[in-house]
Scaffold this active site. Structure first.
Site, PDB file in Angstrom:
ATOM      1  N   LEU A  15      -4.341  -3.410  -5.999  1.00 32.58           N
ATOM      2  CA  LEU A  15      -3.244  -4.256  -6.445  1.00 32.58           C
ATOM      3  C   LEU A  15      -3.493  -5.296  -7.661  1.00 32.58           C
ATOM      4  O   LEU A  15      -2.505  -5.346  -8.543  1.00 32.58           O
ATOM      5  CB  LEU A  15      -2.832  -5.250  -5.139  1.00 32.58           C
ATOM      6  CG  LEU A  15      -1.640  -6.055  -5.512  1.00 32.58           C
ATOM      7  CD1 LEU A  15      -0.241  -5.205  -5.823  1.00 32.58           C
ATOM      8  CD2 LEU A  15      -1.437  -6.942  -4.125  1.00 32.58           C
ATOM      9  N   SER A  46       1.122  -9.752  -0.279  1.00 31.04           N
ATOM     10  CA  SER A  46       0.648  -8.265  -0.175  1.00 31.04           C
ATOM     11  C   SER A  46       1.299  -7.508   1.035  1.00 31.04           C
ATOM     12  O   SER A  46       1.527  -6.288   1.184  1.00 31.04           O
ATOM     13  CB  SER A  46      -0.742  -7.967  -0.154  1.00 31.04           C
ATOM     14  OG  SER A  46      -1.493  -8.649   0.967  1.00 31.04           O
ATOM     15  N   GLU A  58      -9.850 -13.882  -3.319  1.00 34.80           N
ATOM     16  CA  GLU A  58     -10.428 -13.305  -2.304  1.00 34.80           C
ATOM     17  C   GLU A  58     -10.820 -14.428  -1.278  1.00 34.80           C
ATOM     18  O   GLU A  58     -10.670 -15.637  -1.528  1.00 34.80           O
ATOM     19  CB  GLU A  58     -11.896 -13.004  -2.663  1.00 34.80           C
ATOM     20  CG  GLU A  58     -12.007 -11.676  -3.697  1.00 34.80           C
ATOM     21  CD  GLU A  58     -13.269 -11.386  -4.246  1.00 34.80           C
ATOM     22  OE1 GLU A  58     -13.514 -10.180  -3.885  1.00 34.80           O
ATOM     23  OE2 GLU A  58     -14.106 -12.371  -4.735  1.00 34.80           O
ATOM     24  N   SER A  90      -8.653  -0.429   6.615  1.00 37.13           N
ATOM     25  CA  SER A  90      -8.741  -1.052   7.591  1.00 37.13           C
ATOM     26  C   SER A  90      -7.186  -1.219   8.182  1.00 37.13           C
ATOM     27  O   SER A  90      -7.124  -1.827   9.080  1.00 37.13           O
ATOM     28  CB  SER A  90      -9.045  -2.507   7.239  1.00 37.13           C
ATOM     29  OG  SER A  90      -8.286  -3.042   6.267  1.00 37.13           O
ATOM     30  N   GLY A  93     -16.000 -13.307   1.473  1.00 30.03           N
ATOM     31  CA  GLY A  93     -15.997 -11.899   0.855  1.00 30.03           C
ATOM     32  C   GLY A  93     -15.743 -11.864  -0.575  1.00 30.03           C
ATOM     33  O   GLY A  93     -14.725 -11.266  -0.989  1.00 30.03           O
ATOM     34  N   TYR A 140       3.092   6.968  12.635  1.00 28.47           N
ATOM     35  CA  TYR A 140       3.518   7.728  11.485  1.00 28.47           C
ATOM     36  C   TYR A 140       3.027   9.175  11.528  1.00 28.47           C
ATOM     37  O   TYR A 140       3.244   9.679  10.364  1.00 28.47           O
ATOM     38  CB  TYR A 140       3.138   6.752  10.361  1.00 28.47           C
ATOM     39  CG  TYR A 140       4.048   5.692  10.066  1.00 28.47           C
ATOM     40  CD1 TYR A 140       5.252   5.220  10.282  1.00 28.47           C
ATOM     41  CD2 TYR A 140       3.175   4.404   9.522  1.00 28.47           C
ATOM     42  CE1 TYR A 140       5.782   4.207   9.700  1.00 28.47           C
ATOM     43  CE2 TYR A 140       3.684   3.247   9.365  1.00 28.47           C
ATOM     44  CZ  TYR A 140       5.101   3.211   9.661  1.00 28.47           C
ATOM     45  OH  TYR A 140       5.965   1.992   9.365  1.00 28.47           O
ATOM     46  N   LYS A 158       0.739  -1.277  -0.015  1.00 30.72           N
ATOM     47  CA  LYS A 158      -0.110  -0.103  -0.119  1.00 30.72           C
ATOM     48  C   LYS A 158       0.877   1.271  -0.163  1.00 30.72           C
ATOM     49  O   LYS A 158       0.381   2.372  -0.423  1.00 30.72           O
ATOM     50  CB  LYS A 158      -0.839   0.035   1.241  1.00 30.72           C
ATOM     51  CG  LYS A 158      -2.151  -1.112   1.080  1.00 30.72           C
ATOM     52  CD  LYS A 158      -3.200  -0.517   0.085  1.00 30.72           C
ATOM     53  CE  LYS A 158      -4.187  -1.484   0.522  1.00 30.72           C
ATOM     54  NZ  LYS A 158      -5.455  -0.830  -0.411  1.00 30.72           N
ATOM     55  N   GLN A 217      -1.624   3.284   7.040  1.00 27.17           N
ATOM     56  CA  GLN A 217      -0.132   3.170   7.208  1.00 27.17           C
ATOM     57  C   GLN A 217       0.526   3.936   6.005  1.00 27.17           C
ATOM     58  O   GLN A 217       1.284   4.683   6.380  1.00 27.17           O
ATOM     59  CB  GLN A 217       0.241   2.000   7.670  1.00 27.17           C
ATOM     60  CG  GLN A 217      -0.126   1.425   9.111  1.00 27.17           C
ATOM     61  CD  GLN A 217       0.379   0.130   9.442  1.00 27.17           C
ATOM     62  OE1 GLN A 217       1.272  -0.147   9.559  1.00 27.17           O
ATOM     63  NE2 GLN A 217      -0.643  -1.070   8.986  1.00 27.17           N
ATOM     64  N   GLY A 257      -9.383  -4.116  -5.069  1.00 22.86           N
ATOM     65  CA  GLY A 257      -8.795  -4.339  -6.407  1.00 22.86           C
ATOM     66  C   GLY A 257      -7.618  -3.409  -7.056  1.00 22.86           C
ATOM     67  O   GLY A 257      -7.134  -3.642  -8.244  1.00 22.86           O
ATOM     68  N   ASN A 310       1.398  -7.203   8.103  1.00 25.70           N
ATOM     69  CA  ASN A 310       1.254  -6.359   9.333  1.00 25.70           C
ATOM     70  C   ASN A 310      -0.003  -6.997  10.099  1.00 25.70           C
ATOM     71  O   ASN A 310      -1.025  -7.208   9.597  1.00 25.70           O
ATOM     72  CB  ASN A 310       0.630  -4.924   8.672  1.00 25.70           C
ATOM     73  CG  ASN A 310       1.675  -4.125   8.312  1.00 25.70           C
ATOM     74  OD1 ASN A 310       3.095  -4.362   8.852  1.00 25.70           O
ATOM     75  ND2 ASN A 310       1.538  -3.290   7.490  1.00 25.70           N
ATOM     76  N   ASP A 320     -17.203 -10.756  -3.215  1.00 26.49           N
ATOM     77  CA  ASP A 320     -17.942  -9.604  -4.095  1.00 26.49           C
ATOM     78  C   ASP A 320     -17.141  -9.369  -5.305  1.00 26.49           C
ATOM     79  O   ASP A 320     -17.803  -9.314  -6.442  1.00 26.49           O
ATOM     80  CB  ASP A 320     -17.919  -8.229  -3.299  1.00 26.49           C
ATOM     81  CG  ASP A 320     -16.451  -7.706  -2.786  1.00 26.49           C
ATOM     82  OD1 ASP A 320     -16.021  -6.727  -3.661  1.00 26.49           O
ATOM     83  OD2 ASP A 320     -15.862  -8.190  -1.939  1.00 26.49           O
ATOM     84  N   ASP A 362       3.594 -17.845 -16.311  1.00 27.00           N
ATOM     85  CA  ASP A 362       2.512 -18.493 -16.941  1.00 27.00           C
ATOM     86  C   ASP A 362       1.265 -18.329 -15.927  1.00 27.00           C
ATOM     87  O   ASP A 362       0.093 -17.968 -16.770  1.00 27.00           O
ATOM     88  CB  ASP A 362       2.794 -20.170 -16.864  1.00 27.00           C
ATOM     89  CG  ASP A 362       3.776 -20.495 -17.619  1.00 27.00           C
ATOM     90  OD1 ASP A 362       3.982 -20.222 -19.121  1.00 27.00           O
ATOM     91  OD2 ASP A 362       4.864 -21.317 -17.112  1.00 27.00           O
TER      92      ASP A 362
END
Length: 325
Positions: free
Chosen positions: A186, A307, A207, A81, A211, A118, A56, A86, A184, A310, A213, A175
């Site tokens: 990333l 990803s 996902e 979230s 969740g 931070y 992020k 951060q 979405g 944390n 969606d 491949d």
């Protein structure tokens, strides 16, 4: 939405140049155990080693760096979230920009503490009864702040795509690529990079089962909204994809897969025991899907984007020991 408003691979390239001085070029790791088990080559792009612990930071820095001086002086607001919170807070600190962050009351304590550390001014809300987007928009309007959403923003998407760009530039064409999917950003950014640098690569978003969606939206051809899902993958507790992210995903991604929470814990165990890495549940989504499909992946060159890493240590130990799920 006008097609020309969507970010392109050229925007990913510009983002990479813009944020190069600030980010960590994260390692790409392999595991002999995984390669032997899969009968394939698996490359892990480890964004858990990014600054503030997740990909992020890339999108946040790319977005904040493009604000004009007047807007930088007024400040920014974001809702998240945890990891985007951060990312924005750290980027704002580096660039000298005031930052207000809207975070759920039940966000991991470590993520709230880090955001405050931070320099972010944290405003808490109830994710099950309140709408974070409405809160963020109200703060932006009231105080003249620039709203930096966690995924549905061209500059954020382009910044996130730099992680996949680095992966392909280091290991060459793949491949298959597995990417975690929440809102979405990333996945959309990774798809822009993959279609340019490895055109024949199959791209899968992953996902949590609770969740899905994104999967529903992909199948239906339009954005589907769901209630806040109950899953240990807190970074993927999103209720819907964004307009920008969905437009890119439906055009460039091959499919959206889902995995159960219990399988995420197994992946957390593997990363800790065999690769000596702390990976948060959301960060395990891609590898978990690959592990569940390994019989179909023999002989392939596979990319997995981790990803982030944390997670509150008490929560981490509870999940690994099975005392709480």
């Amino acid at each position: 939405m006008q097609e020309q408003n969507l970010p392109t691979y050229d925007d990913v390239v510009l983002a990479a140049q813009r944020i190069d001085q600030y980010i960590n070029k994260t390692p790409v790791l392999t595991s002999r155990t995984v390669n032997q088990d899969f009968g394939a080559e698996v490359f892990f792009k480890c964004e858990n080693f990014q600054r503030m612990g997740a990909f992020k930071f890339r999108g946040a820095m790319n977005a904040l760096a493009q604000l004009d001086d007047q807007q930088k002086a007024k400040g920014v607001v974001a809702y998240s979230s945890g990891n985007h919170a951060q990312g924005v807070a750290l980027s704002a600190k580096i660039l000298g920009i005031p930052a207000t962050i809207v975070m759920p009351q039940d966000a991991p304590a470590a993520k709230i503490a880090a955001t405050k550390g931070y320099g972010g001014n944290v405003v808490e809300y109830n994710r099950y009864t309140e709408n974070r987007e409405e809160i963020g928009q109200a703060l932006a309007k009231e105080k003249g702040l620039a709203l930096i959403p966690p995924y549905d923003h061209p500059h954020v998407i382009a910044g996130q795509g730099t992680a996949a760009k680095e992966l392909f530039e280091e290991v060459g064409e793949l491949d298959v690529l597995f990417v975690c999917l929440g809102g979405g950003g990333l996945l959309a950014g990774s798809a822009l990079a993959a279609r340019q640098l490895s055109p024949n690569c199959k791209i899968y978003g992953v996902e949590p089962e609770a969740g899905n969606d994104g999967q529903q939206s992909f199948r239906k051809g339009e954005i589907v909204h769901i209630d806040t899902p109950q899953t240990i993958a807190d970074g993927a507790q999103t209720q819907h994809l964004g307009k920008y992210t969905f437009s890119i995903i439906k055009d460039k991604v091959d499919d959206i897969l889902t995995v159960p929470d219990a399988e995420l814990v197994k992946s957390m165990h593997f990363f800790a025991e065999r690769m000596k890495m702390i990976v948060e549940p959301t960060g395990c989504l891609g590898f978990t899907a690959a592990r569940m499909l390994k019989d179909e992946l023999k002989g392939k060159r596979i990319g997995v984007i981790i990803s982030g890493g944390n997670i509150d240590m008490i929560r981490y130990s509870q999940l690994l020991t099975g005392t709480q799920l």
